[in-house]
Design a protein around this motif. Structure first.
Motif, mmCIF file in Angstrom:
data_model
loop_
_atom_site.group_PDB
_atom_site.id
_atom_site.type_symbol
_atom_site.label_atom_id
_atom_site.label_comp_id
_atom_site.label_asym_id
_atom_site.label_seq_id
_atom_site.Cartn_x
_atom_site.Cartn_y
_atom_site.Cartn_z
ATOM 1 N N ILE A 177 33.448 50.482 44.476
ATOM 2 C CA ILE A 177 32.478 49.443 44.131
ATOM 3 C C ILE A 177 32.813 48.175 44.914
ATOM 4 O O ILE A 177 33.706 47.410 44.531
ATOM 5 N N PRO A 178 32.127 47.904 46.006
ATOM 6 C CA PRO A 178 32.451 46.727 46.836
ATOM 7 C C PRO A 178 32.351 45.403 46.098
ATOM 8 O O PRO A 178 33.027 44.436 46.480
ATOM 9 N N ALA A 179 31.543 45.343 45.043
ATOM 10 C CA ALA A 179 31.342 44.081 44.329
ATOM 11 C C ALA A 179 32.536 43.690 43.461
ATOM 12 O O ALA A 179 32.595 42.555 42.973
ATOM 13 N N VAL A 180 33.494 44.591 43.260
ATOM 14 C CA VAL A 180 34.650 44.266 42.425
ATOM 15 C C VAL A 180 35.563 43.290 43.159
ATOM 16 O O VAL A 180 36.056 43.581 44.253
ATOM 17 N N LYS A 181 35.798 42.149 42.534
ATOM 18 C CA LYS A 181 36.585 41.084 43.152
ATOM 19 C C LYS A 181 38.005 40.992 42.607
ATOM 20 O O LYS A 181 38.877 40.371 43.214
ATOM 21 N N ALA A 182 38.242 41.588 41.424
ATOM 22 C CA ALA A 182 39.578 41.525 40.823
ATOM 23 C C ALA A 182 39.669 42.566 39.713
ATOM 24 O O ALA A 182 38.661 43.037 39.187
ATOM 25 N N LEU A 183 40.914 42.911 39.359
ATOM 26 C CA LEU A 183 41.192 43.846 38.279
ATOM 27 C C LEU A 183 42.082 43.166 37.246
ATOM 28 O O LEU A 183 43.012 42.432 37.605
ATOM 29 N N ILE A 184 41.800 43.439 35.967
ATOM 30 C CA ILE A 184 42.668 42.987 34.889
ATOM 31 C C ILE A 184 43.083 44.217 34.094
ATOM 32 O O ILE A 184 42.240 44.939 33.557
ATOM 33 N N LEU A 185 44.383 44.464 34.044
ATOM 34 C CA LEU A 185 44.938 45.614 33.336
ATOM 35 C C LEU A 185 45.468 45.160 31.980
ATOM 36 O O LEU A 185 46.111 44.115 31.884
ATOM 37 N N VAL A 186 45.217 45.945 30.951
ATOM 38 C CA VAL A 186 45.669 45.592 29.607
ATOM 39 C C VAL A 186 46.665 46.636 29.123
ATOM 40 O O VAL A 186 46.315 47.782 28.858
ATOM 41 N N ASP A 187 47.924 46.243 29.061
ATOM 42 C CA ASP A 187 49.045 47.067 28.616
ATOM 43 C C ASP A 187 49.031 48.458 29.250
ATOM 44 O O ASP A 187 49.037 49.482 28.553
ATOM 45 N N THR A 188 49.053 48.459 30.565
ATOM 46 C CA THR A 188 49.009 49.727 31.294
ATOM 47 C C THR A 188 49.590 49.554 32.689
ATOM 48 O O THR A 188 49.673 48.429 33.206
ATOM 49 N N LEU A 189 50.037 50.665 33.279
ATOM 50 C CA LEU A 189 50.621 50.654 34.628
ATOM 51 C C LEU A 189 51.685 49.564 34.747
ATOM 52 O O LEU A 189 51.714 48.798 35.698
ATOM 53 N N LYS A 190 52.588 49.540 33.773
ATOM 54 C CA LYS A 190 53.591 48.480 33.711
ATOM 55 C C LYS A 190 54.757 48.715 34.654
ATOM 56 O O LYS A 190 55.518 47.800 34.940
ATOM 57 N N ASP A 191 54.884 49.951 35.126
ATOM 58 C CA ASP A 191 55.919 50.284 36.102
ATOM 59 C C ASP A 191 55.417 51.480 36.907
ATOM 60 O O ASP A 191 55.513 52.621 36.469
ATOM 61 N N LEU A 192 54.883 51.211 38.090
ATOM 62 C CA LEU A 192 54.287 52.278 38.888
ATOM 63 C C LEU A 192 55.311 53.287 39.387
ATOM 64 O O LEU A 192 54.947 54.397 39.780
ATOM 65 N N ASP A 193 56.578 52.921 39.365
ATOM 66 C CA ASP A 193 57.614 53.882 39.769
ATOM 67 C C ASP A 193 58.030 54.798 38.622
ATOM 68 O O ASP A 193 58.809 55.728 38.822
ATOM 69 N N GLU A 194 57.534 54.518 37.430
ATOM 70 C CA GLU A 194 57.822 55.368 36.278
ATOM 71 C C GLU A 194 56.710 56.399 36.179
ATOM 72 O O GLU A 194 55.725 56.231 35.455
ATOM 73 N N TYR A 195 56.857 57.481 36.901
ATOM 74 C CA TYR A 195 55.787 58.467 37.064
ATOM 75 C C TYR A 195 55.916 59.575 36.024
ATOM 76 O O TYR A 195 56.967 60.192 35.884
#
Length: 259
Positions: A109-127
């Motif tokens: 979606i090209p119109a997306v200008k920013a993302l706000i995450l709510v209590d998620t993806l807190k450590d991307l290395d914790e797979y």
């Protein structure tokens, strides 16, 4: 206003649109959630922004007959709604499992200008992969789903100060699903390494997280080009439901620093 969009596989995706403003905030619930998880945020922000609440396929009033549950398909649910509202400035808000799916959606979606995450993806290395999910989560859902919802999940989702009304509400909503559906809806989260997706994100990513578990800023900044977060104290996995007034003030501030 209650509306529907059609996802790429023909599923009807329910959403609500309200408010006013040139900037659209699209709220996407987590696992087994629905549009009503964001009611207090709508009331708080609708005089400033165009507000969209989505029921992903399999949730709420959206179709539940999907055969192929994938992250890409969830992203297409979000895209279908974004395309229909025809906004040129969108901020996606994704809670829990949908934090991963708004990453995928933002690339479509090209119109997306920013993302706000709510209590998620807190450590991307914790797979956490599909085999681990099967061993630690899905086996409990299959063996005794009600027990898992009432006695196992609370250990990870709630804190001592989580209001009893919130716990009761969520557990009631969870138990409206069959174990098979609950598993199918969650599986896509563990079938993909979202670190590769994060590396493609060029827009700002902000997070509002519970302090119940740490956020690994150093890890996430290896993948996100522009990442920062704010901790909320004394909440579990559902800060927008547990302390809505505090969450709304934080959310508004985050949005205003992004626009």
């Amino acid at each position: 206003m209650e509306k529907y969009a059609t996802s790429s596989d023909g599923q009807k995706i329910h959403y609500r649109e309200s408010g006013k403003g040139n900037i659209s905030i699209i709220f996407v619930h987590g696992w087994l959630g629905n549009v009503d998880w964001w009611i207090t945020q709508v009331d708080y922000l609708k005089n400033q922004f165009n507000i969209i609440q989505i029921d992903l396929a399999g949730h709420g009033k959206s179709d539940k007959s999907r055969q192929n549950w994938t992250s890409e398909q969830y992203a297409d649910d979000i895209k279908a709604v974004a395309d229909q509202i025809d906004s040129q400035d969108i901020i996606l808000v994704g809670h829990s499992m949908s934090g991963a799916y708004v990453l995928d959606a933002s690339l479509k979606i090209p119109a997306v200008k920013a993302l706000i995450l709510v209590d998620t993806l807190k450590d991307l290395d914790e797979y956490f992969n599909e085999e681990m999910a099967e061993e630690f989560l899905f086996v409990h859902y299959r063996n005794d789903y009600k027990n898992a919802v009432e006695n196992i999940l609370p250990q990870y989702l709630f804190v001592e100060s989580t209001p009893g009304t919130v716990k009761d509400r969520l557990q009631t909503e969870f138990l409206q699903n069959t174990p098979e559906m609950a598993i199918n809806l969650l599986k896509p989260l563990y079938k993909r390494d979202f670190r590769n997706v994060a590396k493609q994100i060029q827009i700002p990513v902000r997070a509002i997280n519970s302090d119940g578990s740490p956020t690994n800023t150093e890890s996430n900044r290896k993948y996100f080009k522009d990442f920062d977060y704010i901790n909320m104290a004394g909440v579990g996995h559902y800060p927008m439901l547990e302390k809505p007034d505090e969450f709304n003030i934080i959310l508004e501030d985050v949005i205003k620093h992004l626009i």
